[in-house]
Design a protein around this motif. Structure first.
Motif, PDB file in Angstrom:
ATOM      1  N   ILE A   4      35.568 -24.760  43.887  1.00 22.37           N
ATOM      2  CA  ILE A   4      36.722 -25.332  43.182  1.00 22.37           C
ATOM      3  C   ILE A   4      37.711 -24.202  42.954  1.00 22.37           C
ATOM      4  O   ILE A   4      37.341 -23.027  42.965  1.00 22.37           O
ATOM      5  CB  ILE A   4      36.277 -25.980  41.857  1.00 22.37           C
ATOM      6  N   HIS A   5      38.967 -24.540  42.755  1.00 22.91           N
ATOM      7  CA  HIS A   5      40.024 -23.534  42.627  1.00 22.91           C
ATOM      8  C   HIS A   5      39.910 -22.546  43.786  1.00 22.91           C
ATOM      9  O   HIS A   5      39.813 -21.335  43.597  1.00 22.91           O
ATOM     10  CB  HIS A   5      39.951 -22.811  41.279  1.00 22.91           C
ATOM     11  N   ASN A   6      39.909 -23.111  44.986  1.00 23.13           N
ATOM     12  CA  ASN A   6      39.737 -22.326  46.202  1.00 23.13           C
ATOM     13  C   ASN A   6      40.768 -21.207  46.285  1.00 23.13           C
ATOM     14  O   ASN A   6      41.855 -21.310  45.752  1.00 23.13           O
ATOM     15  CB  ASN A   6      39.874 -23.234  47.428  1.00 23.13           C
ATOM     16  N   LYS A  29      43.412 -37.027  38.101  1.00 23.72           N
ATOM     17  CA  LYS A  29      43.789 -38.153  37.252  1.00 23.72           C
ATOM     18  C   LYS A  29      42.652 -39.166  37.157  1.00 23.72           C
ATOM     19  O   LYS A  29      42.392 -39.716  36.097  1.00 23.72           O
ATOM     20  CB  LYS A  29      45.043 -38.830  37.792  1.00 23.72           C
ATOM     21  N   LYS A  30      41.981 -39.395  38.267  1.00 23.92           N
ATOM     22  CA  LYS A  30      40.903 -40.389  38.295  1.00 23.92           C
ATOM     23  C   LYS A  30      39.639 -39.882  37.606  1.00 23.92           C
ATOM     24  O   LYS A  30      38.865 -40.673  37.077  1.00 23.92           O
ATOM     25  CB  LYS A  30      40.586 -40.765  39.749  1.00 23.92           C
ATOM     26  N   ASP A  31      39.416 -38.575  37.656  1.00 24.94           N
ATOM     27  CA  ASP A  31      38.191 -38.000  37.103  1.00 24.94           C
ATOM     28  C   ASP A  31      38.520 -36.667  36.431  1.00 24.94           C
ATOM     29  O   ASP A  31      38.318 -35.599  37.001  1.00 24.94           O
ATOM     30  CB  ASP A  31      37.164 -37.804  38.223  1.00 24.94           C
ATOM     31  N   PRO A  32      39.036 -36.698  35.183  1.00 23.48           N
ATOM     32  CA  PRO A  32      39.473 -35.465  34.532  1.00 23.48           C
ATOM     33  C   PRO A  32      38.351 -34.462  34.247  1.00 23.48           C
ATOM     34  O   PRO A  32      38.626 -33.301  33.973  1.00 23.48           O
ATOM     35  CB  PRO A  32      40.117 -35.947  33.233  1.00 23.48           C
ATOM     36  N   ASP A  33      37.094 -34.874  34.326  1.00 18.07           N
ATOM     37  CA  ASP A  33      35.981 -33.951  34.079  1.00 18.07           C
ATOM     38  C   ASP A  33      35.385 -33.378  35.363  1.00 18.07           C
ATOM     39  O   ASP A  33      34.397 -32.648  35.317  1.00 18.07           O
ATOM     40  CB  ASP A  33      34.880 -34.656  33.275  1.00 18.07           C
ATOM     41  N   LEU A  39      32.286 -26.634  37.980  1.00 25.92           N
ATOM     42  CA  LEU A  39      32.169 -25.262  37.477  1.00 25.92           C
ATOM     43  C   LEU A  39      30.869 -25.048  36.714  1.00 25.92           C
ATOM     44  O   LEU A  39      30.241 -23.992  36.837  1.00 25.92           O
ATOM     45  CB  LEU A  39      33.373 -24.915  36.616  1.00 25.92           C
ATOM     46  N   LYS A  40      30.448 -26.038  35.951  1.00 25.74           N
ATOM     47  CA  LYS A  40      29.165 -25.940  35.234  1.00 25.74           C
ATOM     48  C   LYS A  40      28.032 -25.741  36.242  1.00 25.74           C
ATOM     49  O   LYS A  40      27.174 -24.870  36.072  1.00 25.74           O
ATOM     50  CB  LYS A  40      28.921 -27.197  34.396  1.00 25.74           C
ATOM     51  N   TYR A  55      37.390 -19.742  35.237  1.00 27.04           N
ATOM     52  CA  TYR A  55      37.888 -21.112  35.331  1.00 27.04           C
ATOM     53  C   TYR A  55      37.085 -22.084  34.476  1.00 27.04           C
ATOM     54  O   TYR A  55      37.634 -23.049  33.945  1.00 27.04           O
ATOM     55  CB  TYR A  55      37.946 -21.567  36.793  1.00 27.04           C
ATOM     56  N   TYR A  56      35.818 -21.804  34.302  1.00 29.92           N
ATOM     57  CA  TYR A  56      34.986 -22.618  33.411  1.00 29.92           C
ATOM     58  C   TYR A  56      35.502 -22.469  31.977  1.00 29.92           C
ATOM     59  O   TYR A  56      35.685 -23.456  31.262  1.00 29.92           O
ATOM     60  CB  TYR A  56      33.529 -22.173  33.536  1.00 29.92           C
TER      61      TYR A  56
END
Length: 155
Positions: A4-6, A29-33, A39-40, A55-56
């Motif tokens: 993530i955050h490539n 927008k569809k999945d804000p988590d 990252l977790k 980023y986490y």
């Protein structure tokens, strides 16, 4: 590179003047988590990861969980070496402390960011915001000369 955050994994020998603009996709927008979950998983899977810790922490900041954000920023700062990202981490620590009414700690963290990069305009302006009126004016004057050289994010 990255789950993530490539990012483009280059060295200074491969320097480019390319500017990357970013934003949020429809998936956010569809999945804000989504980012928080990815990252977790990454920090649990690889305790030696570096960027993912930063980023986490940021995900917790967005959720106004400032104490958890500070915890993960500490973990990041133990291992992170990229100066632009470290300055960003100190700025984020300052914002966390400011939001939990720890003004002195907040100002110290901004100074850490500015120690890394004196051209970090957002950090200078945050210091102005957190200072008494007389000092705030001086910080605002200083911000006028800051050009954001070597800043990770220009907001």
């Amino acid at each position: 590179k990255g789950a993530i955050h490539n990012y483009i994994n280059i060295t200074e020998e491969n320097f480019s003047d390319i500017t990357i603009e970013y934003g949020y996709s429809e998936a956010h927008k569809k999945d804000p988590d989504r980012a928080l979950r990815i990252l977790k998983r990454e920090v649990e899977k690889n305790p030696n990861c570096i960027r993912e810790k930063y980023y986490y922490a940021r995900e917790f900041y967005y959720r106004k969980d400032y104490v958890t954000c500070l915890y993960w920023l500490d973990k990041y700062l133990e291992v992170g070496s990229w100066l632009a990202e470290r300055a960003e981490a100190y700025l984020l620590r300052a914002k966390c402390y400011w939001n939990i009414s720890e003004g002195e700690k907040a100002r110290r963290e901004v100074l850490m960011a500015l120690n890394i990069n004196a051209n970090f305009k957002e950090a200078i302006l945050l210091m102005a915001e957190m200072s008494f009126e007389k000092n705030a004016k001086q910080w605002e004057q200083m911000a006028k000369t800051a050009d954001n050289t070597n800043v990770l994010f220009i907001r």
